[in-house]
Design a protein around this motif. Structure first.
Motif, PDB file in Angstrom:
ATOM      1  N   THR A  16      -4.007   9.919   6.543  1.00 20.64           N
ATOM      2  CA  THR A  16      -3.878  10.336   5.143  1.00 20.64           C
ATOM      3  C   THR A  16      -4.221  11.812   5.021  1.00 20.64           C
ATOM      4  O   THR A  16      -4.962  12.372   5.838  1.00 20.64           O
ATOM      5  N   ARG A  35       3.800   8.875   4.389  1.00 20.00           N
ATOM      6  CA  ARG A  35       2.691   8.905   5.354  1.00 20.00           C
ATOM      7  C   ARG A  35       2.160   7.496   5.579  1.00 20.00           C
ATOM      8  O   ARG A  35       1.905   7.093   6.707  1.00 20.00           O
ATOM      9  N   ILE A  36       1.990   6.752   4.494  1.00 18.85           N
ATOM     10  CA  ILE A  36       1.481   5.381   4.606  1.00 18.85           C
ATOM     11  C   ILE A  36       2.553   4.502   5.242  1.00 18.85           C
ATOM     12  O   ILE A  36       2.268   3.686   6.116  1.00 18.85           O
ATOM     13  N   LYS A  37       3.796   4.683   4.835  1.00 17.77           N
ATOM     14  CA  LYS A  37       4.906   3.890   5.364  1.00 17.77           C
ATOM     15  C   LYS A  37       5.027   4.037   6.879  1.00 17.77           C
ATOM     16  O   LYS A  37       5.295   3.082   7.598  1.00 17.77           O
ATOM     17  N   ASN A  60       2.548   4.889   8.890  1.00 20.63           N
ATOM     18  CA  ASN A  60       1.220   4.707   9.491  1.00 20.63           C
ATOM     19  C   ASN A  60       0.626   6.002  10.038  1.00 20.63           C
ATOM     20  O   ASN A  60       0.067   6.027  11.132  1.00 20.63           O
ATOM     21  N   ALA A 101       0.814  -1.224   0.000  1.00 23.24           N
ATOM     22  CA  ALA A 101       0.000   0.000   0.000  1.00 23.24           C
ATOM     23  C   ALA A 101       0.842   1.267   0.000  1.00 23.24           C
ATOM     24  O   ALA A 101       0.455   2.277  -0.590  1.00 23.24           O
ATOM     25  N   PHE A 102       2.025   1.241   0.642  1.00 24.68           N
ATOM     26  CA  PHE A 102       2.847   2.453   0.718  1.00 24.68           C
ATOM     27  C   PHE A 102       3.523   2.794  -0.605  1.00 24.68           C
ATOM     28  O   PHE A 102       4.070   3.875  -0.760  1.00 24.68           O
ATOM     29  N   ASP A 136       5.008   6.459  -0.520  1.00 24.68           N
ATOM     30  CA  ASP A 136       4.328   7.486   0.268  1.00 24.68           C
ATOM     31  C   ASP A 136       4.744   7.301   1.724  1.00 24.68           C
ATOM     32  O   ASP A 136       4.395   6.303   2.361  1.00 24.68           O
ATOM     33  N   LYS A 158       3.131   4.025  -4.097  1.00 19.64           N
ATOM     34  CA  LYS A 158       2.146   4.706  -4.942  1.00 19.64           C
ATOM     35  C   LYS A 158       2.215   4.190  -6.368  1.00 19.64           C
ATOM     36  O   LYS A 158       1.246   4.250  -7.104  1.00 19.64           O
TER      37      LYS A 158
END
Length: 166
Positions: A81, A74-76, A78, A55-56, A72, A58
């Motif tokens: 968003t 932010r995703i990495k 946690n 998911a991280f 990304d 893009k």
């Protein structure tokens, strides 16, 4: 928007080290400036999604003939968003044998930290992994979380990126 960072030989003298400062969710992070190739505005249209990638990731983009995975942060990390805006940038990193782009909320500046301004990364037990942190930098009233970006981007889970991209 395309900014190329120029690094100067001998810039980290007397025990100091230069860090590119970027923000994620109002927190400042620092990465070794020598790992940074360039900073670009984030354009989601230029990123091709890869099936079955974590998911991280893009996707990938073509940067002057080089296929670059875009991660990304932010995703990495946690984090919540956020909508991408004009401040959102991709920091293109030149690591060991690969080029990787990381999406961050923005970059603010480059800071020179002396070794006395860098404290060891705190230990949080098993609830929070600090294996990718090199320490905490303090300058005036600012605190920077210093990230070993090369270790983070060459971790085992990032090997999934390599296999998905190839």
């Amino acid at each position: 928007m395309l900014n190329t960072l120029e690094t100067r030989p001998g810039q980290a003298d007397a025990g100091g080290q230069e860090f590119l400062v970027f923000t994620l969710a109002a927190q400042e992070y620092g990465i070794d400036i020598l790992k940074v190739q360039e900073i670009r505005g984030y354009d989601s249209q230029g990123v091709t999604r890869i099936a079955n990638a974590p998911a991280f990731v893009k996707g990938v983009t073509n940067l002057r003939g080089v296929i670059v995975p875009i991660v990304d942060m932010r995703i990495k990390f946690n984090l919540e968003t956020v909508a991408y805006d004009h401040q959102t940038v991709v920091v293109i990193l030149n690591l060991a044998s690969r080029v990787v782009g990381v999406v961050v909320d923005g970059v603010s500046d480059v800071l020179l930290l002396q070794s006395a301004q860098i404290s060891a990364a705190p230990q949080f037990g098993t609830a929070f992994s600090t294996e990718y942190l090199t320490g905490i930098g303090t300058i005036d009233e600012r605190m920077l979380i210093l990230v070993d970006i090369e270790k983070l981007m060459t971790s085992e889970e990032m090997a999934l990126v390599d296999s998905a991209v190839q």
